[in-house]
Design a protein around this motif. Sequence first.
Motif, mmCIF file in Angstrom:
data_model
loop_
_atom_site.group_PDB
_atom_site.id
_atom_site.type_symbol
_atom_site.label_atom_id
_atom_site.label_comp_id
_atom_site.label_asym_id
_atom_site.label_seq_id
_atom_site.Cartn_x
_atom_site.Cartn_y
_atom_site.Cartn_z
ATOM 1 N N ARG B 302 19.026 -10.549 -80.812
ATOM 2 C CA ARG B 302 19.763 -10.431 -79.551
ATOM 3 C C ARG B 302 19.606 -11.715 -78.731
ATOM 4 O O ARG B 302 20.579 -12.245 -78.195
ATOM 5 C CB ARG B 302 19.202 -9.239 -78.769
ATOM 6 C CG ARG B 302 20.128 -8.637 -77.769
ATOM 7 C CD ARG B 302 19.699 -7.224 -77.423
ATOM 8 N NE ARG B 302 18.333 -7.140 -76.911
ATOM 9 C CZ ARG B 302 17.406 -6.306 -77.368
ATOM 10 N NH1 ARG B 302 17.687 -5.464 -78.358
ATOM 11 N NH2 ARG B 302 16.203 -6.279 -76.854
ATOM 12 N N GLU B 303 18.374 -12.217 -78.677
ATOM 13 C CA GLU B 303 18.101 -13.430 -77.897
ATOM 14 C C GLU B 303 18.881 -14.617 -78.452
ATOM 15 O O GLU B 303 19.424 -15.426 -77.712
ATOM 16 C CB GLU B 303 16.606 -13.725 -77.933
ATOM 17 C CG GLU B 303 16.200 -14.903 -77.089
ATOM 18 C CD GLU B 303 14.795 -14.711 -76.528
ATOM 19 O OE1 GLU B 303 14.323 -15.614 -75.869
ATOM 20 O OE2 GLU B 303 14.198 -13.633 -76.745
ATOM 21 N N MET B 304 18.922 -14.698 -79.786
ATOM 22 C CA MET B 304 19.622 -15.808 -80.433
ATOM 23 C C MET B 304 21.126 -15.708 -80.257
ATOM 24 O O MET B 304 21.785 -16.671 -79.886
ATOM 25 C CB MET B 304 19.366 -15.773 -81.947
ATOM 26 C CG MET B 304 18.067 -16.346 -82.391
ATOM 27 S SD MET B 304 17.695 -15.799 -84.065
ATOM 28 C CE MET B 304 18.967 -16.671 -85.007
ATOM 29 N N SER B 305 21.658 -14.547 -80.577
ATOM 30 C CA SER B 305 23.096 -14.460 -80.834
ATOM 31 C C SER B 305 23.899 -13.896 -79.680
ATOM 32 O O SER B 305 25.112 -14.060 -79.639
ATOM 33 C CB SER B 305 23.327 -13.583 -82.066
ATOM 34 O OG SER B 305 22.618 -14.115 -83.154
ATOM 35 N N GLY B 306 23.233 -13.239 -78.749
ATOM 36 C CA GLY B 306 23.979 -12.616 -77.677
ATOM 37 C C GLY B 306 24.980 -11.624 -78.236
ATOM 38 O O GLY B 306 24.839 -11.180 -79.369
ATOM 39 N N LEU B 307 25.989 -11.290 -77.460
ATOM 40 C CA LEU B 307 26.892 -10.218 -77.879
ATOM 41 C C LEU B 307 28.226 -10.729 -78.400
ATOM 42 O O LEU B 307 29.074 -9.961 -78.823
ATOM 43 C CB LEU B 307 27.106 -9.236 -76.720
ATOM 44 C CG LEU B 307 25.804 -8.570 -76.258
ATOM 45 C CD1 LEU B 307 26.004 -7.830 -74.946
ATOM 46 C CD2 LEU B 307 25.261 -7.621 -77.330
ATOM 47 N N ASN B 308 28.393 -12.051 -78.384
ATOM 48 C CA ASN B 308 29.698 -12.586 -78.783
ATOM 49 C C ASN B 308 29.638 -13.386 -80.067
ATOM 50 O O ASN B 308 30.289 -14.401 -80.224
ATOM 51 C CB ASN B 308 30.258 -13.459 -77.661
ATOM 52 C CG ASN B 308 30.668 -12.609 -76.490
ATOM 53 O OD1 ASN B 308 31.424 -11.657 -76.667
ATOM 54 N ND2 ASN B 308 30.151 -12.929 -75.319
ATOM 55 N N LEU B 309 28.816 -12.897 -81.000
ATOM 56 C CA LEU B 309 28.606 -13.632 -82.241
ATOM 57 C C LEU B 309 29.842 -13.615 -83.138
ATOM 58 O O LEU B 309 30.218 -14.631 -83.710
ATOM 59 C CB LEU B 309 27.413 -13.004 -82.974
ATOM 60 C CG LEU B 309 26.989 -13.639 -84.285
ATOM 61 C CD1 LEU B 309 26.402 -15.016 -84.022
ATOM 62 C CD2 LEU B 309 25.974 -12.760 -85.011
ATOM 63 N N LEU B 310 30.478 -12.450 -83.238
ATOM 64 C CA LEU B 310 31.555 -12.280 -84.223
ATOM 65 C C LEU B 310 32.922 -12.681 -83.699
ATOM 66 O O LEU B 310 33.294 -12.325 -82.582
ATOM 67 C CB LEU B 310 31.650 -10.813 -84.647
ATOM 68 C CG LEU B 310 30.549 -10.243 -85.523
ATOM 69 C CD1 LEU B 310 30.948 -8.825 -85.944
ATOM 70 C CD2 LEU B 310 30.319 -11.106 -86.736
ATOM 71 N N ARG B 311 33.692 -13.392 -84.516
ATOM 72 C CA ARG B 311 35.083 -13.716 -84.201
ATOM 73 C C ARG B 311 35.932 -13.488 -85.440
ATOM 74 O O ARG B 311 35.465 -13.679 -86.553
ATOM 75 C CB ARG B 311 35.251 -15.195 -83.806
ATOM 76 C CG ARG B 311 34.337 -15.685 -82.740
ATOM 77 C CD ARG B 311 34.676 -15.111 -81.362
ATOM 78 N NE ARG B 311 33.512 -15.296 -80.506
ATOM 79 C CZ ARG B 311 33.260 -16.407 -79.814
ATOM 80 N NH1 ARG B 311 34.142 -17.392 -79.848
ATOM 81 N NH2 ARG B 311 32.179 -16.514 -79.081
ATOM 82 N N LEU B 312 37.189 -13.119 -85.205
ATOM 83 C CA LEU B 312 38.118 -13.092 -86.326
ATOM 84 C C LEU B 312 38.778 -14.453 -86.450
ATOM 85 O O LEU B 312 38.997 -15.141 -85.447
ATOM 86 C CB LEU B 312 39.182 -12.017 -86.108
ATOM 87 C CG LEU B 312 38.797 -10.599 -86.486
ATOM 88 C CD1 LEU B 312 40.050 -9.730 -86.507
ATOM 89 C CD2 LEU B 312 38.119 -10.532 -87.850
ATOM 90 N N SER B 313 39.078 -14.830 -87.667
ATOM 91 C CA SER B 313 39.778 -16.089 -87.917
ATOM 92 C C SER B 313 41.068 -16.135 -87.107
ATOM 93 O O SER B 313 41.812 -15.155 -87.034
ATOM 94 C CB SER B 313 40.122 -16.187 -89.402
ATOM 95 O OG SER B 313 41.124 -17.148 -89.604
ATOM 96 N N SER B 314 41.339 -17.269 -86.480
ATOM 97 C CA SER B 314 42.612 -17.416 -85.765
ATOM 98 C C SER B 314 43.669 -18.032 -86.679
ATOM 99 O O SER B 314 44.856 -17.927 -86.437
ATOM 100 C CB SER B 314 42.421 -18.292 -84.526
ATOM 101 O OG SER B 314 41.917 -19.559 -84.903
#
Lengths: 332, 332
Positions: B302-314
């Motif tokens: 959690r400390e490293m990645s926070g809550l916005n780690l994942l994205r879909l390819s644009s």
Amino acid sequence: MQQAQTIPHDALVVGVDVGGTKIAAGVVDTQGNVHGRIKITTDTSTPERTLSSIAQGVRSAVQATGVTMEQVHAVGLGIPGMVDPAQGICQISVNLGWQNVEVRSWLERELQLPCAIENDVSAAALGESIYGVSKGLDNMVYLSLGTGIATRAIINGKLYRGAHGMAGEIGHASFNPTGPLCRCGGRGCLEALAAGPALALRAQDELRSGKSSLLRDLIGKQPLENLRSEDVFEAARKGDALATKILREAGQYLAYGIYLLSMSLDPQIVIIGGGLAVEGSPLIEAIHEGVTRWLENSPIFREMSGLNLLRLSSLQHDAGITGAAALITSAH
Amino acid sequence: MQQAQTIPHDALVVGVDVGGTKIAAGVVDTQGNVHGRIKITTDTSTPERTLSSIAQGVRSAVQATGVTMEQVHAVGLGIPGMVDPAQGICQISVNLGWQNVEVRSWLERELQLPCAIENDVSAAALGESIYGVSKGLDNMVYLSLGTGIATRAIINGKLYRGAHGMAGEIGHASFNPTGPLCRCGGRGCLEALAAGPALALRAQDELRSGKSSLLRDLIGKQPLENLRSEDVFEAARKGDALATKILREAGQYLAYGIYLLSMSLDPQIVIIGGGLAVEGSPLIEAIHEGVTRWLENSPIFREMSGLNLLRLSSLQHDAGITGAAALITSAH
């Protein structure tokens, strides 16, 4: 990444490996030779006292080498925690009880010398990559196996920190969601399954549940809590079935971690260092067995890594000291 | 790593994404715009015929763009397999049935243009890092999720290949030693648990064992072998319990892979691309759920990645084409 400063060929740098119980320091020349090695107890009662312990360690190493502080060019430190080398701050260290401690500015004021800081495992990985068994290799993973477990990688010839300096915190990846609670707050983390204290706790639990073992003779009339991982190693060396089983299971978990890291990073070698990286120990044997099994079962792992993936640290405790000094003397 | 050649600002490069069933190609300008996209069937009957298919794809894309071969500066190719970019050789490609195929020299002779080759997922990661959601970020992991599963990372601003160009073959890491056999010869590999064909096989097995499901209506009188992963997605979207369960389990495995990669590499973001990276799909939802659970359970993650780690390819399918072109136009 900080660039190496231009420093004289005969410069001396003090390298410090800061641990939660001991501070190791030495005066390191530009060839990586360590002079005047010292080890003192870490005072963790307050951050200021810990910093004073570190300053004391630096002075003792200089004195033991027979040089003066004026002959020392700079000080490099490996710190067990999350570190911002650019700001010279340790954001968090569970072992030292630190939060946002301004390490560099405090020590530079106290010692009147330039200081550089890094995470301790990063420093040890750097030491191995410059002076140790992976000298000259561009891609390697260093696994520190002792009271804690963490890895750091040299990637394309440079220390890889990740976005938050936390790349390689595989010791806090859960390998068993129903496993024992880890000091990080997670459950079944590799560290809670296979680091030194975990081995001791596991043995204590088994004895409490009534299992017979040589371990009972080893601790004699002492309370079970006094049983240490060293006892588990000794019992296993004497053929004790319980101790052997505990180390074999831990070795399997560590082997799985090494396998996963290898599939992720495709390193040339994986170096095992830290207090538990002892040639011929039953834990190291179990890791070798486990990695061999993965090599047999995974054609792609075999193709990538061949059979010579694992190495033991050649520098042992000096990896941390020389790596901390290399923060000053190398472009990393 | 190859250095970018000095090429004119208005140069056109053909980018080719070579797949086991389809070859996608397009003419890419230096801003990463794709012109004249084409898709043709891959002839995998012999290596020479596959190479001919690729040459045909290049010519078709050029024609569709309305330019001539003389206006094209070079050709970049992403190939599904183990590739040596310096030698221009594909050492092994399971999908194409290749072993030690001299791709670059054959195509350069045939097309009379300079060619560069890379692993297909590496090329797509490069495309995402130059033109996609991770533009400007130094550390990211790209997860390709489709017929196969693999990741590639951008580390310190550069494509990370590893010692053998295999860094990121997490699709062939076993997450369940008693799981289904993988086409790599391993057992319980992530790819055998969560890639497109695995989802279809899993559904077929469940139906064979008599489970009731909407999937039966979807395939009607066709043989069970005709059931595809697309059917599993459609059934799950309609609320089918079996299809939902299959995708949720696959999503859990993928989330565990993303968690382990994040602990190993500490990336700024993880981009999910490939054929199964569809916004709002039940598999992507399950991955999100799984990663959220790991974030809840692991304070360090959690400390490293926070809550916005994942994205879909644009970029979706254009990641492979633009990344292949970037082999020519960028220093990577």
